[in-house]
Design an enzyme around this catalytic site. Structure first.
Site, PDB file in Angstrom:
ATOM      1  N   GLU A   1       4.316   6.294  -7.662  1.00 19.79           N
ATOM      2  CA  GLU A   1       4.495   6.106  -9.110  1.00 19.79           C
ATOM      3  C   GLU A   1       5.156   4.764  -9.457  1.00 19.79           C
ATOM      4  OE1 GLU A   1       3.366   7.700 -11.807  1.00 19.79           O
ATOM      5  OE2 GLU A   1       2.222   8.918 -10.415  1.00 19.79           O
TER       6      GLU A   1
ATOM      7  N   GLY B   1       0.806  -1.219   0.000  1.00 21.56           N
ATOM      8  CA  GLY B   1       0.000   0.000   0.000  1.00 21.56           C
ATOM      9  C   GLY B   1       0.835   1.263   0.000  1.00 21.56           C
TER      10      GLY B   1
ATOM     11  N   LEU C   1       0.530   3.690  -2.158  1.00 19.36           N
ATOM     12  CA  LEU C   1       0.968   3.573  -3.554  1.00 19.36           C
ATOM     13  C   LEU C   1       1.661   4.838  -4.056  1.00 19.36           C
ATOM     14  CD1 LEU C   1      -2.235   1.888  -5.054  1.00 19.36           C
ATOM     15  CD2 LEU C   1      -0.219   0.778  -4.063  1.00 19.36           C
TER      16      LEU C   1
ATOM     17  N   GLY D   1       9.132  -4.610  -8.703  1.00 20.42           N
ATOM     18  CA  GLY D   1      10.076  -3.567  -9.095  1.00 20.42           C
ATOM     19  C   GLY D   1      11.518  -3.977  -8.824  1.00 20.42           C
TER      20      GLY D   1
ATOM     21  N   GLN E   1      14.941  -8.811  -3.241  1.00 22.97           N
ATOM     22  CA  GLN E   1      13.611  -9.437  -3.150  1.00 22.97           C
ATOM     23  C   GLN E   1      13.259 -10.113  -4.484  1.00 22.97           C
ATOM     24  OE1 GLN E   1      10.093  -7.610  -1.191  1.00 22.97           O
ATOM     25  NE2 GLN E   1       9.479  -6.998  -3.234  1.00 22.97           N
TER      26      GLN E   1
ATOM     27  N   HIS F   1       4.606   1.865  -7.924  1.00 20.78           N
ATOM     28  CA  HIS F   1       3.511   0.889  -7.979  1.00 20.78           C
ATOM     29  C   HIS F   1       2.650   1.112  -9.223  1.00 20.78           C
ATOM     30  CE1 HIS F   1       4.085   1.271  -3.454  1.00 20.78           C
ATOM     31  NE2 HIS F   1       4.319  -0.010  -3.676  1.00 20.78           N
TER      32      HIS F   1
ATOM     33  N   LYS G   1      13.753  -1.997  -7.841  1.00 18.78           N
ATOM     34  CA  LYS G   1      14.319  -1.243  -6.707  1.00 18.78           C
ATOM     35  C   LYS G   1      14.641  -2.212  -5.553  1.00 18.78           C
ATOM     36  CE  LYS G   1      13.759   1.527  -2.912  1.00 18.78           C
ATOM     37  NZ  LYS G   1      12.812   0.802  -2.110  1.00 18.78           N
ATOM     38  N   ASP G   2      13.732  -3.181  -5.312  1.00 19.20           N
ATOM     39  CA  ASP G   2      13.984  -4.208  -4.293  1.00 19.20           C
ATOM     40  C   ASP G   2      14.638  -5.392  -5.001  1.00 19.20           C
ATOM     41  OD1 ASP G   2      12.698  -2.873  -2.029  1.00 19.20           O
ATOM     42  OD2 ASP G   2      10.895  -3.094  -3.216  1.00 19.20           O
TER      43      ASP G   2
ATOM     44  N   ARG H   1       8.711   4.533   1.930  1.00 19.90           N
ATOM     45  CA  ARG H   1       9.422   5.018   3.121  1.00 19.90           C
ATOM     46  C   ARG H   1      10.041   6.412   2.927  1.00 19.90           C
ATOM     47  NH1 ARG H   1      10.775  -0.797   3.836  1.00 19.90           N
ATOM     48  NH2 ARG H   1       9.946  -1.406   5.870  1.00 19.90           N
TER      49      ARG H   1
HETATM   50  O1  PAF Z   1       7.813  -5.104  -1.974  1.00 18.05           O
HETATM   51  C1  PAF Z   1       6.847  -5.111  -1.174  1.00 18.05           C
HETATM   52  O2  PAF Z   1       6.066  -4.168  -1.084  1.00 18.05           O
HETATM   53  C2  PAF Z   1       6.633  -6.314  -0.275  1.00 18.05           C
HETATM   54  O3  PAF Z   1       7.835  -6.854   0.143  1.00 18.05           O
HETATM   55  C3  PAF Z   1       5.745  -7.392  -0.918  1.00 18.05           C
HETATM   56  C4  PAF Z   1       6.371  -7.980  -2.163  1.00 18.05           C
HETATM   57  C5  PAF Z   1       4.391  -6.794  -1.261  1.00 18.05           C
HETATM   58  C6  PAF Z   1       5.512  -8.537   0.072  1.00 18.05           C
HETATM   59  O4  PAF Z   1       4.910  -8.096   1.243  1.00 18.05           O
END
Ligand code: PAF
Length: 284
Positions: free
Chosen positions: A35, A31, A33, A147, A153, A37, A149-150, A187
């Site tokens: 740009e 959430g 949100l 994305g 992940q 996202h 950026k992470d 953040r």
């Molecule tokens: O990147 C994020 O916002 C979170 O790590 C995700 C992938 C929604 C999992 O909670």
């Protein structure tokens, strides 16, 4: 646009849509949100018939001293933005809907979850993998959009999908940046005005490392120059890491290798009380 809070309900809606031949795109989010996202939503809308976004601040991926409680939330604003961008379904579960009291099962991608951010946020990627696998099982998307950026992940989720034979295509999406280079992140709202003005130092340091490597300087010398730039910035309270790694397996790269021309430059720093991360994949 529908807002669905129950797993069973979204599961049966999506099953019906798939039966009708619709291609489902999933954009998992926490959430607030921005740009970044929105660019994932736009990509999903281009590539799929139905776009589902999940909005769930996943408690399991936050450590006990992290910002779970203060993580920015504004569902009404998110709902309006999502509707404006043509999202078809928002999945917006309560934590108790996602994690039963007796929840005991977690997913770990070994080794890759221990380095970079994982070293400083123990259990974080176990939480991310667990919730993303649950979302995949609940929603059965054809494609899921994440994305760059992470980056860690994304690399870990791609490995999970491949190792566990999960039937979903992970689509990588470019990092969206402010005009001064700062990568968009929910953040960023934590940054005080003076911090915000200087926060692009992280991206500038990554670019310095890139230029130095491309000039033929050693990985160590290139990294040192970038780290010095970060240390010289009064707002940088701590550098968690500044790493040069293989973008696939996240192993440290000591020397550029012509057989593996892609190199990941990634860093996490503390800017006052805000942790910023950023990265770039370069080709040498
Ligand atoms: O990147 C994020 O916002 C979170 O790590 C995700 C992938 C929604 C999992 O909670």
């Amino acid at each position: 646009m529908q807002v669905i809070k129950r797993k069973k309900e979204i599961n049966s809606i999506v099953k019906k849509l798939r039966k009708d031949g619709k291609k489902i795109g999933l954009v998992p989010t926490m959430g607030f949100l921005h740009e970044g996202h929105i660019s994932l939503i736009e990509k999903s809308k281009k590539q799929c018939d139905i776009t589902v976004i999940s909005i769930f601040v996943n408690p399991v991926q936050f450590g006990p001293d992290e910002d779970f409680a203060r993580y920015p939330r504004d569902f009404e604003r998110d709902r309006m933005l999502a509707a404006e961008k043509g999202v078809d379904i928002i999945f917006y579960p309560e934590p108790s809907e996602m994690y039963a009291e007796n929840h005991l099962s977690y997913v770990k991608v070994e080794k890759m979850e221990k380095v970079m951010c994982g070293k400083f946020r123990p259990g974080h990627f176990r939480g991310v993998c667990t919730v993303v696998l649950k979302l995949f099982n609940i929603i059965s998307p054809d494609k899921a959009f994440f994305g760059m950026k992470d980056f860690q992940q994304l690399a870990i989720l791609k490995k999970m999908v491949s190792d566990l034979d999960i039937d979903v295509q992970v689509v990588e999406c470019e990092t969206i940046r402010e005009p001064d280079g700062l990568a968009l992140s929910s953040r960023n709202v934590y940054l005080k005005p003076e911090e915000r003005k200087n926060a692009n130092v992280l991206y500038r340091a990554i670019n310095i490392a890139e230029n130095e490597i491309k000039k033929g300087n050693s990985i160590t010398a290139s990294k040192n120059k970038a780290v010095k730039m970060l240390k010289d910035c009064a707002f940088v309270k701590k550098i968690d890491y500044f790493d040069i790694r293989d973008p696939e397996d996240l192993k440290t790269v000591k020397k550029p290798d012509s057989k593996k021309p892609k190199i990941l430059i990634a860093s996490a720093i503390w800017f006052g009380k805000t942790r910023l991360i950023d990265n770039k994949v370069i080709e040498v």
